[in-house]
Structure formats: C-alpha cells, structure tokens
Design an enzyme around this catalytic site. Structure first.
Site, PDB file in Angstrom:
ATOM      1  N   TYR A   1       0.863  -1.193   0.000  1.00  0.00           N
ATOM      2  CA  TYR A   1       0.000   0.000   0.000  1.00  0.00           C
ATOM      3  C   TYR A   1       0.890   1.230   0.000  1.00  0.00           C
ATOM      4  O   TYR A   1       1.909   1.302   0.701  1.00  0.00           O
ATOM      5  CB  TYR A   1      -0.894   0.026   1.236  1.00  0.00           C
ATOM      6  CG  TYR A   1      -1.636   1.341   1.388  1.00  0.00           C
ATOM      7  CD1 TYR A   1      -2.870   1.538   0.781  1.00  0.00           C
ATOM      8  CD2 TYR A   1      -1.084   2.398   2.109  1.00  0.00           C
ATOM      9  CE1 TYR A   1      -3.541   2.758   0.896  1.00  0.00           C
ATOM     10  CE2 TYR A   1      -1.737   3.610   2.225  1.00  0.00           C
ATOM     11  CZ  TYR A   1      -2.963   3.788   1.614  1.00  0.00           C
ATOM     12  OH  TYR A   1      -3.605   4.999   1.725  1.00  0.00           O
TER      13      TYR A   1
ATOM     14  N   GLU B   1      -3.654   7.540  -3.837  1.00  0.00           N
ATOM     15  CA  GLU B   1      -3.624   6.243  -3.172  1.00  0.00           C
ATOM     16  C   GLU B   1      -3.377   5.149  -4.209  1.00  0.00           C
ATOM     17  O   GLU B   1      -4.023   5.134  -5.266  1.00  0.00           O
ATOM     18  CB  GLU B   1      -4.947   5.992  -2.442  1.00  0.00           C
ATOM     19  CG  GLU B   1      -4.905   4.814  -1.497  1.00  0.00           C
ATOM     20  CD  GLU B   1      -6.173   4.733  -0.662  1.00  0.00           C
ATOM     21  OE1 GLU B   1      -6.063   4.640   0.580  1.00  0.00           O
ATOM     22  OE2 GLU B   1      -7.278   4.769  -1.242  1.00  0.00           O
TER      23      GLU B   1
END
Length: 390
Positions: free
Chosen positions: A109, A197
């Site tokens: 991530y 993101e």
C-alpha cells in the site's frame, strides 16, 4: 474532485509512475477490441465508479476469453455498482477499464494526503496492500509507515529509502520505489492533489513495481489552475443536488434524515445537525450557504431542500455577522413566497440586526416559526417533523 481509475493512471504514467497496460471502453464491442489490442489470454475488467470496494462488490472481474470479456462488459455497463461507500442506490457504470493481468509476488500500500495536524503532505506505506487501509490502521497501527514532507525542501531520498526498507524492499527495488514515490509526489504537488492512493502497489514476479490500482482526488479550490483536470469531472458519479449546489456556490451533502438544515458556516452547520440528533431528529442534509449569504442564494438553497422528497421540516439557522439578519430574513420571506414552501419552517437568527430580522419574519404573515436559541430551534423543528410525518 474525484477522478476515475483510468484517468488517474493516465496521469500516473505522465509522471513516470508505472501502471499496467490498459484501455478505457464504453461498449461491449470496444471491450473486445481493447482486449485484442492488449493481447494475452487473460484480462481484468474494472468498473469505473467513484467508490472503493469495487472488487468485493463484483466490479472487478478476471476473464479468460473474448466471449467472457463481451459478456462481462454487457453485464456491467449500464448497471449500478453498490459498495459499502456508495449506499444502497449505488453508482452508474458507464465506463470500463480493460487491463492486462500481472503475475503478483507481493501487494503493498502507498498513499499521500494532506495531514492537517502537521500541515504537511504525509506519505503512508504498508506491507499489507490490497486490504482496506482503515481496517489495518485500526487493528495494527504500527504497520502503517509514515514520512512527513517538509514544504520547503520537498520529498527527500532518505524518506523513500526509509519507507522502502520498512516494506522489505532491497537493491534495485529500492531505487525503483524511490523513483515511483518521487513521481507520485511531483504529481501530488503540481496538480494540487488532496489524496493519492495506490492500493495495491504490486511487486511482480519479475521484481517490478506497478500501480495496480490508482485513486486521485484534486482540490476543488485549485481547479482554476488546472482546466484540463476540471474537464475530467464525471457528473454521472455525483449526487444531482450536490452538483446543483456547487453551481450556485453552496456546500451541500445529502444525508438520510428528514429535517433539512440551511445554515451559514460549516462549523455552525455541524453543531446544528448535532443538536437535531440530540433531540431525536435526523438531518436530511448538510447545507452551508456561506458567510456571504444573499437572498438569491437562500432561494436556491430552499429549492435544493424541497427537491428532496423525504424532507418533512426545515430549520434555518443563520448567524448574521458579515450579512445582516434583516437581509437574511428578507431572503427567507421572498424564497418562501416565490417557491410556495408548504413544509414547516423554523428560523433561528442571531447577530447583527437580529431584532429587525425577527420583526420582518413576524410581520410577514407566513407560517414561519421563530426560535430563541439553537436548542429551542432544534426542539421545535424535531416536533414539527414528527407532526408532519403523523
């Protein structure tokens, strides 16, 4: 402003962030043509909606034949995707992203956002990619690695290395990760983003890093500097009332209750909704008409409120600082008369020329309930909503 995944990936590529090969399509035949052009034997078909959780909701599908590509595109296009972020109506699917498959070794991530506490851009990374980062942060906050970027010096190489080593990368992977994070930061800075993101950021079987997913939000207040980005807005992904509110300079968010709120100032609006909840009611919206509320803006706000069929009562809570209460009262009266408001309207005025404003409301002959104080206003509008429902 939210961007679709395919739009975000186009911008990622412009800033040197590696992404899988893919094409956006709007019809089943185009989907088949895209799969043929991309080549290979398997593809990923991704619904393009402004919401997370698409995979769990059936909006991301792995297919292994042209027939399945066409069938999947036919099933998704024109339908609504319901995820935990969309609510029950879901969001319409008008576009798909067809991508080649990737041999994944690890899922990571990576994200960037503006951290209000430190007043800096914060880079976040986690070895648990492909999962809801909020759940990871709640269960194991130490798993989230962070680096705050100083606005005067920008992103530094050692910060990228800190994150890379923390993710278990090494050698050439660290150098590739540093380049990738640097590209994302340039994108974030130059496009006035509020959120970037990548979930997941994947390490392939060949040792390459790829942004398998992409989320990009751009600050609405900076769109005047980015006309091309503004053109990417997809109004089909937005609530009709929220879009109309933005066009008239109003800040509006649809909620699930039946008591409409018209307030000037975001903080006061939040306090108003809290008081309604405290006294047993449910707000139907967040509506901030702004510190410079005018009669025309008040009228447009009433139109927005009345377009919501579930509204049973209206609370107008205005603090007259920049704008005098008597001018606000005139706007309320005009709006109620012109729009023929039939629902109960409770008005609480405070501030400059409040007595004149209250006198105008009393002398209007309209069925407007005046309130003394915010608590009194909340109690009266909750009771009015109950009576309207019964």
């Amino acid at each position: 402003m939210h961007l679709h995944e395919y739009q975000a990936k186009q911008l990622f590529a412009e800033f040197g962030v590696p992404v899988p090969a893919g094409r956006m399509v709007e019809s089943p035949p185009d989907a088949v043509a895209a799969a043929k052009a991309l080549g290979g034997e398997r593809w990923v078909v991704k619904a393009q909606v402004h919401a997370g959780g698409r995979g769990k909701a059936g909006g991301v599908r792995l297919v292994d034949s042209m027939e399945t590509v066409e069938k999947t595109a036919n099933d998704l296009l024109g339908s609504h995707l319901v995820t935990k972020q969309t609510g029950s109506p879901g969001l319409p699917i008008h576009r798909l992203l067809i991508e080649t498959t990737v041999a994944i070794d690890r899922e990571l991530y990576l994200g960037m956002l503006v951290d209000r506490a430190t007043e800096r851009v914060m880079v976040m990374a986690c070895a648990a990619g492909g999962m809801d980062i909020e759940e990871v942060a709640e269960r194991n906050p130490d798993a989230i690695l962070t680096e705050a970027i100083h606005p005067a010096v920008g992103l530094q190489g050692y910060q990228c290395r800190n994150l890379g080593f923390g993710l278990g990368l090494g050698g050439e992977q660290i150098r590739a990760f540093t380049r990738l994070v640097g590209g994302l930061y340039r994108l974030f800075d130059q496009l006035d983003a509020s959120l970037v993101e990548v979930n997941p950021l994947v390490l392939t079987a060949d040792g390459e890093l790829l942004a398998l997913d992409a989320k990009l939000d751009v600050d609405d207040n900076a769109l005047y500097r980015h006309a091309a980005i503004g053109d990417l807005r997809d109004p089909t992904q937005e609530d009709d009332k929220e879009r109309s509110a933005r066009e008239h300079g109003l800040n509006y968010i649809t909620l699930d209750g039946d008591i409409a709120c018209m307030v000037n100032g975001a903080g006061l609006a939040m306090a108003t909704m809290d008081l309604i909840k405290l006294h047993g009611g449910e707000p139907a919206n967040f509506l901030d008409v702004g510190g410079g509320a005018t009669a025309d803006r008040v009228a447009e706000a009433f139109k927005l409120i009345l377009s919501d069929a579930k509204v049973r009562a209206i609370l107008v809570n205005i603090f007259g600082g920049i704008v005098r209460c008597d001018l606000i009262a005139e706007g309320i009266i005009r709006a109620v008369q012109e729009i023929e408001v039939t629902l109960p309207v409770v008005v609480r005025l405070e501030g400059t020329n409040v007595d004149k404003g209250k006198a105008l409301l009393d002398e209007s002959g309209l069925s407007i309930v005046a309130a003394d104080g915010l608590t009194d206003a909340a109690q009266k509008v909750v009771q009015a909503a109950r009576e309207t429902r019964s």
